[in-house]
Scaffold this active site. Structure first.
Site, PDB file in Angstrom:
ATOM      1  N   LYS A 178      33.797  29.953   0.755  1.00 29.02           N
ATOM      2  CA  LYS A 178      34.649  29.412   0.547  1.00 29.02           C
ATOM      3  C   LYS A 178      33.932  28.841  -0.610  1.00 29.02           C
ATOM      4  O   LYS A 178      33.054  27.218  -0.062  1.00 29.02           O
ATOM      5  CB  LYS A 178      35.653  27.893   0.896  1.00 29.02           C
ATOM      6  CG  LYS A 178      36.308  27.421  -0.074  1.00 29.02           C
ATOM      7  CD  LYS A 178      37.429  26.048   1.178  1.00 29.02           C
ATOM      8  CE  LYS A 178      36.269  24.378  -0.178  1.00 29.02           C
ATOM      9  NZ  LYS A 178      36.316  24.633  -1.269  1.00 29.02           N
ATOM     10  N   GLU A 223      23.109   7.630  -0.834  1.00 24.41           N
ATOM     11  CA  GLU A 223      23.604   8.445  -1.828  1.00 24.41           C
ATOM     12  C   GLU A 223      23.717   8.488  -3.434  1.00 24.41           C
ATOM     13  O   GLU A 223      25.234   7.870  -2.627  1.00 24.41           O
ATOM     14  CB  GLU A 223      23.544  10.064  -1.299  1.00 24.41           C
ATOM     15  CG  GLU A 223      23.206  11.565  -1.603  1.00 24.41           C
ATOM     16  CD  GLU A 223      23.720  12.315  -1.014  1.00 24.41           C
ATOM     17  OE1 GLU A 223      23.211  13.432  -1.068  1.00 24.41           O
ATOM     18  OE2 GLU A 223      24.417  12.448  -0.949  1.00 24.41           O
ATOM     19  N   GLU A 283      24.147  21.016   6.580  1.00 22.74           N
ATOM     20  CA  GLU A 283      23.172  20.166   5.642  1.00 22.74           C
ATOM     21  C   GLU A 283      23.553  19.558   4.612  1.00 22.74           C
ATOM     22  O   GLU A 283      24.521  19.984   3.901  1.00 22.74           O
ATOM     23  CB  GLU A 283      22.491  21.479   5.322  1.00 22.74           C
ATOM     24  CG  GLU A 283      21.544  22.010   5.844  1.00 22.74           C
ATOM     25  CD  GLU A 283      20.583  20.741   7.148  1.00 22.74           C
ATOM     26  OE1 GLU A 283      20.118  20.753   6.610  1.00 22.74           O
ATOM     27  OE2 GLU A 283      20.460  22.004   7.560  1.00 22.74           O
ATOM     28  N   CYS A 329      20.848  17.298  -3.496  1.00 21.91           N
ATOM     29  CA  CYS A 329      20.528  16.750  -2.017  1.00 21.91           C
ATOM     30  C   CYS A 329      18.895  16.598  -1.726  1.00 21.91           C
ATOM     31  O   CYS A 329      18.904  15.212  -0.991  1.00 21.91           O
ATOM     32  CB  CYS A 329      20.933  17.544  -0.882  1.00 21.91           C
ATOM     33  SG  CYS A 329      20.375  18.771  -0.724  1.00 21.91           S
TER      34      CYS A 329
END
Length: 483
Positions: A175, A384, A250, A284
């Site tokens: 997906k 973040e 991750e 990231c």
């Protein structure tokens, strides 16, 4: 009219059961619809999993070199379409043309790499304690795996999950992120052209709740590999753990670059600037914190401010220095964090505004942003942002620099800029990150070495890429052979 694209299940391009669709738009010009995709349902996921499970035995029994041949031909088919794929990536996700071309080439290289690795997938032979006997291990595929991939690297990350999964003999249901599904679709067109047997790999588009959640939780899925936010990854891992399936997530990062007095400031600015503002900070591994020694703090702040203000911003097809955010939501989140930083007492050194005017009015553009006078406990130094926002923190010595670098919940990538070999080695030993770099930007990864994070950046189970990528997708069987 935009082209309507379908799912790929059982070797056929098929519409979803319900027939609903969604449009994918160009983040640099939202009037442009890149394509229309299937808003799939749990029933579509069930069909794809059933097909993958039914074909897993045959695929596992296919010799490794033949699986490798298909991966190699997939890479070559993608290489033929590199220019087309690059432009599609730019128009769909917003990367600059140079960034997109590099990502497409990485996907090509990944398929080529795992094509060769499939030839030497095997086990180890050990000396047995008994006479007339052998003791060895063999590696077998997990079975059927679910892959859930993000929008920020929409061809590289699907490639580095798909290629080792298929090389190891697993069947797959994937997906992709709804903001950028076209690149995974192009990979599947190349897999189909390469002769991948029907049912081995299946593509289902749609939302996380309708497609991702049932895929991760399904009891016939033997492993789940996810890349995305920490909050969603945690939910995926918890769901997958209900029936003890193997899981690999991750997730986020709050990556630092430490700048020490021995550093060449021009080099440090280039290292930090590319890491912070490349890919619009939507990585990231992006550098979101510059931890700078007080002796060079003022010089660094002046230079990184000039760097940020010199960057050309615009549509990725023009190949500027920085393209748009992928969506209005991502842009608004970045602007909100700039406000939070100011409210917490930090200084907005430059940037922090949405870009407006003729070139920008149809897209999601933001200025590269530098925030100074940042304290480590501030939210701008802890959370973040996933945008081109650099928080600059002043420290008095090496020990404080490492303490600040580690003073977050994340631990993905970290770097130091120094000419002191002792500092470099001490940093590598002390920093709490899965990737440690010396005199390099936090972004950028070699495909043949492990990648993954510590703390909330990862489930800390299996790494991705290289041999580690194959480790996740295989199980080890120990064989005692008494003859």
């Amino acid at each position: 009219m935009p082209t309507e694209y379908t799912n790929y299940v059982g070797g056929q391009w098929t519409e979803s059961e319900r027939g609903d669709t969604f449009d994918v738009r160009n983040p640099a010009d939202t009037d442009e619809v890149i394509g229309t995709y299937q808003a799939s349902t749990e029933a579509d996921v069930e069909d794809a999993i059933e097909t993958a499970v039914a074909t897993q035995g045959d695929w596992a029994g296919t010799p490794g070199p033949e699986r490798g041949r298909i991966l190699r031909d997939t890479g070559e088919a993608l290489a033929v379409r590199k220019d087309e794929a690059t432009e599609t990536l730019v128009r769909e996700e917003g990367k600059t043309r140079s960034e997109a071309a590099g990502e497409v080439q990485r996907a090509i290289d990944i398929f080529r790499y795992y094509a060769e690795k499939s030839r030497d997938l095997g086990g180890t032979s050990k000396a047995s304690s008994a006479p007339a006997s052998e003791l060895y291990t063999k590696r077998e595929p997990l079975g059927t795996v679910g892959l859930i991939t993000p929008w920020n690297y929409p061809i590289a990350i699907p490639a580095w999950k798909l290629a080792p999964a298929l090389a190891a003999g697993n069947t797959v249901v994937i997906k992709p992120a709804s903001q950028a599904p076209s690149m995974t679709r192009i990979i599947f067109e190349c897999l189909d052209k390469a002769g991948l047997p029907s049912g081995v790999a299946n593509l289902v588009t749609g939302s996380g709740s309708e497609v991702g959640a049932p895929l991760a939780a399904h009891d016939e899925i033997d492993g789940v590999s996810f890349t995305g936010s920490t909050s969603v990854g945690t939910a995926v891992a918890q769901s997958a753990a209900d029936d003890l399936k193997r899981v690999q997530c991750e997730m986020g990062g709050k990556n630092p670059t430490v700048v020490m007095p021995s550093a060449d400031i021009d080099s440090a600015v280039d290292i930090v600037g590319v890491g912070a503002f490349g890919t619009t900070g939507q990585s990231c591994t992006a550098c979101s914190r510059a931890i700078v020694h007080e002796d060079v703090y003022d010089e660094f702040v002046e230079a990184i401010t000039d760097y940020a203000e010199s960057l050309e911003i615009g549509p990725g097809l023009n190949d500027p220095d920085m393209g748009p955010h992928v969506s209005r939501g991502e842009l608004d989140s970045t602007l909100e964090y700039v406000d939070i930083a100011r409210d917490d007492g930090a200084t907005l050194q430059t940037g922090g505004n949405e870009c407006t005017g003729d070139e920008y009015d149809g897209g999601f553009f933001v200025e590269p942003t530098v925030v100074t006078e940042v304290e480590s406990e501030m939210r701008i130094a802890q959370e973040e942002v996933f945008g081109p926002v650099l928080a600059v923190v002043k420290v008095s010595d090496f020990e404080e620099a490492v303490a600040v670098a580690n003073d977050v919940d994340y631990g993905l990538s970290a770097s130091i800029v120094t000419q002191d070999l002792t500092e470099a080695n001490r940093f590598v030993d002390a920093v709490e990150a899965g990737v440690a770099k010396v005199n390099e930007k936090t972004t950028g990864l070699e495909l043949h070495v492990p990648f993954g994070g510590y703390k909330d950046s990862s489930t800390n189970t299996y790494r991705e890429q290289g041999d580690a990528g194959l480790d996740f997708f295989t199980a080890t069987k120990t064989v005692y052979m008494n003859y």
